[in-house]
Design an enzyme around this catalytic site. Sequence first.
Site, PDB file in Angstrom:
ATOM      1  N   ARG A  46      -9.064   1.624 -17.122  1.00  0.00           N
ATOM      2  CA  ARG A  46      -7.739   1.489 -17.732  1.00  0.00           C
ATOM      3  C   ARG A  46      -6.682   1.450 -16.657  1.00  0.00           C
ATOM      4  NH1 ARG A  46      -5.950   5.624 -22.234  1.00  0.00           N
ATOM      5  NH2 ARG A  46      -6.026   7.070 -20.499  1.00  0.00           N
ATOM      6  N   ASP A 101     -13.531  11.630 -14.163  1.00  0.00           N
ATOM      7  CA  ASP A 101     -13.266  12.565 -13.058  1.00  0.00           C
ATOM      8  C   ASP A 101     -14.053  13.859 -13.225  1.00  0.00           C
ATOM      9  OD1 ASP A 101     -11.583  10.861 -11.757  1.00  0.00           O
ATOM     10  OD2 ASP A 101      -9.737  11.677 -12.619  1.00  0.00           O
ATOM     11  N   ASP A 128      -9.753  13.923 -17.987  1.00  0.00           N
ATOM     12  CA  ASP A 128     -10.303  12.615 -17.608  1.00  0.00           C
ATOM     13  C   ASP A 128     -11.823  12.741 -17.501  1.00  0.00           C
ATOM     14  OD1 ASP A 128     -11.348  10.495 -15.853  1.00  0.00           O
ATOM     15  OD2 ASP A 128      -9.248   9.893 -15.726  1.00  0.00           O
ATOM     16  N   THR A 140      -0.166   0.456 -17.947  1.00  0.00           N
ATOM     17  CA  THR A 140      -0.203  -0.323 -19.206  1.00  0.00           C
ATOM     18  C   THR A 140      -1.251   0.210 -20.180  1.00  0.00           C
ATOM     19  OG1 THR A 140      -1.905  -1.837 -18.389  1.00  0.00           O
ATOM     20  CG2 THR A 140       0.402  -2.420 -17.910  1.00  0.00           C
TER      21      THR A 140
HETATM   22  C1  PRP Z   1     -11.868   6.263 -19.884  1.00  0.00           C
HETATM   23  C2  PRP Z   1     -12.935   6.443 -20.948  1.00  0.00           C
HETATM   24  C3  PRP Z   1     -12.809   5.180 -21.733  1.00  0.00           C
HETATM   25  C4  PRP Z   1     -11.327   4.871 -21.665  1.00  0.00           C
HETATM   26  C5  PRP Z   1     -10.715   5.246 -22.971  1.00  0.00           C
HETATM   27  O1  PRP Z   1     -12.330   5.451 -18.868  1.00  0.00           O
HETATM   28  O2  PRP Z   1     -14.208   6.686 -20.433  1.00  0.00           O
HETATM   29  O3  PRP Z   1     -13.591   4.107 -21.210  1.00  0.00           O
HETATM   30  O4  PRP Z   1     -10.802   5.681 -20.605  1.00  0.00           O
HETATM   31  O5  PRP Z   1      -9.378   4.877 -23.010  1.00  0.00           O
HETATM   32  P1  PRP Z   1      -8.833   3.751 -23.979  1.00  0.00           P
HETATM   33  O6  PRP Z   1      -9.368   4.023 -25.328  1.00  0.00           O
HETATM   34  O7  PRP Z   1      -7.326   3.930 -23.911  1.00  0.00           O
HETATM   35  O8  PRP Z   1      -9.218   2.400 -23.449  1.00  0.00           O
HETATM   36  P2  PRP Z   1     -11.454   5.117 -17.573  1.00  0.00           P
HETATM   37  O9  PRP Z   1     -10.716   3.823 -17.769  1.00  0.00           O
HETATM   38  O10 PRP Z   1     -10.636   6.300 -17.174  1.00  0.00           O
HETATM   39  O11 PRP Z   1     -12.559   4.785 -16.473  1.00  0.00           O
HETATM   40  P3  PRP Z   1     -13.655   5.718 -15.775  1.00  0.00           P
HETATM   41  O12 PRP Z   1     -14.705   6.020 -16.827  1.00  0.00           O
HETATM   42  O13 PRP Z   1     -14.181   4.844 -14.705  1.00  0.00           O
HETATM   43  O14 PRP Z   1     -12.988   6.959 -15.269  1.00  0.00           O
HETATM   44  N1  URA Z   2      -9.836   8.640 -20.940  1.00  0.00           N
HETATM   45  C1  URA Z   2     -10.228   9.885 -20.585  1.00  0.00           C
HETATM   46  O1  URA Z   2     -11.142  10.061 -19.774  1.00  0.00           O
HETATM   47  N2  URA Z   2      -9.580  10.923 -21.141  1.00  0.00           N
HETATM   48  C2  URA Z   2      -8.569  10.765 -22.028  1.00  0.00           C
HETATM   49  O2  URA Z   2      -8.019  11.771 -22.513  1.00  0.00           O
HETATM   50  C3  URA Z   2      -8.183   9.456 -22.365  1.00  0.00           C
HETATM   51  C4  URA Z   2      -8.846   8.415 -21.822  1.00  0.00           C
END
Ligand code: PRP
Ligand code: URA
Length: 208
Positions: free
Chosen positions: A103, A202, A199, A107
């Site tokens: 994400r 993380d 997150d 945005t």
């Molecule tokens: C997180 C999570 C989802 C997304 C959800 O991933 O694992 O894929 O955010 O958010 P959304 O519903 O608003 O799209 P992130 O983009 O942080 O990537 P990561 O798993 O690599 O940390």
């Molecule tokens: N992605 C995450 O990992 N945590 C949140 O709370 C939202 C999106």
Amino acid sequence: MEPIVLTHPLVKHKLAILRDKNSGTKEFREIAAELATMLCYEATKDAPLYDTEIETPIAKMKAQKLDEDNYAFLPILRAGMSMVEGILNIIPNAKVGHIGLFRNEETLEPTQYYFKVPHGIENRTVIILDPMIATGGSACDAIQSLKNIGVKKIKFLALIAVPEGLERIQKEHPDVQIYCTSIDSHLNEKGYIVPGLGDAGDRIYGTK
Ligand code: PRP
Ligand code: URA
């Protein structure tokens, strides 16, 4: 389709540990996998079975088995990887594809950076894995990518979702059944789920 929310006491117990900011990486990974197993159990309730004959130490009998080839799993990188082990524990021959999405922090729109799926995926039920449904943007991108290559039956397993994300998925993809372990309150101004668990990526990989 209305989302299916698991309400079993064990789920609530595990989720409480997962959410706790004092739970470490190892605990987080283990519990995400355990919750994925429970979600998978629920999501395969309608799995077709085939008849077979087996022999117990006592007698021959007719039994039923699940055709593991009916399914493919698609974790959304990175955080969805935490759920794969929990699935393979109970469906060890499942095919696994991968979709990479992150994400944009401003945005909140997803960017796709990887997409690789098993051969013949269009003939399988595909179960997408991602712990978080926030805006629903990543989920909709993953679902659309599968539909674009001809996948017809899709389910989505999440740990935590919020109403705004669920509504977006239901509007854009009303045919996709979502399973989760909690529907939380709302998104904060940074797009994080409240109360959520922070997150997910993380916390799994210790990157912040
Ligand atoms: C997180 C999570 C989802 C997304 C959800 O991933 O694992 O894929 O955010 O958010 P959304 O519903 O608003 O799209 P992130 O983009 O942080 O990537 P990561 O798993 O690599 O940390
Ligand atoms: N992605 C995450 O990992 N945590 C949140 O709370 C939202 C999106």
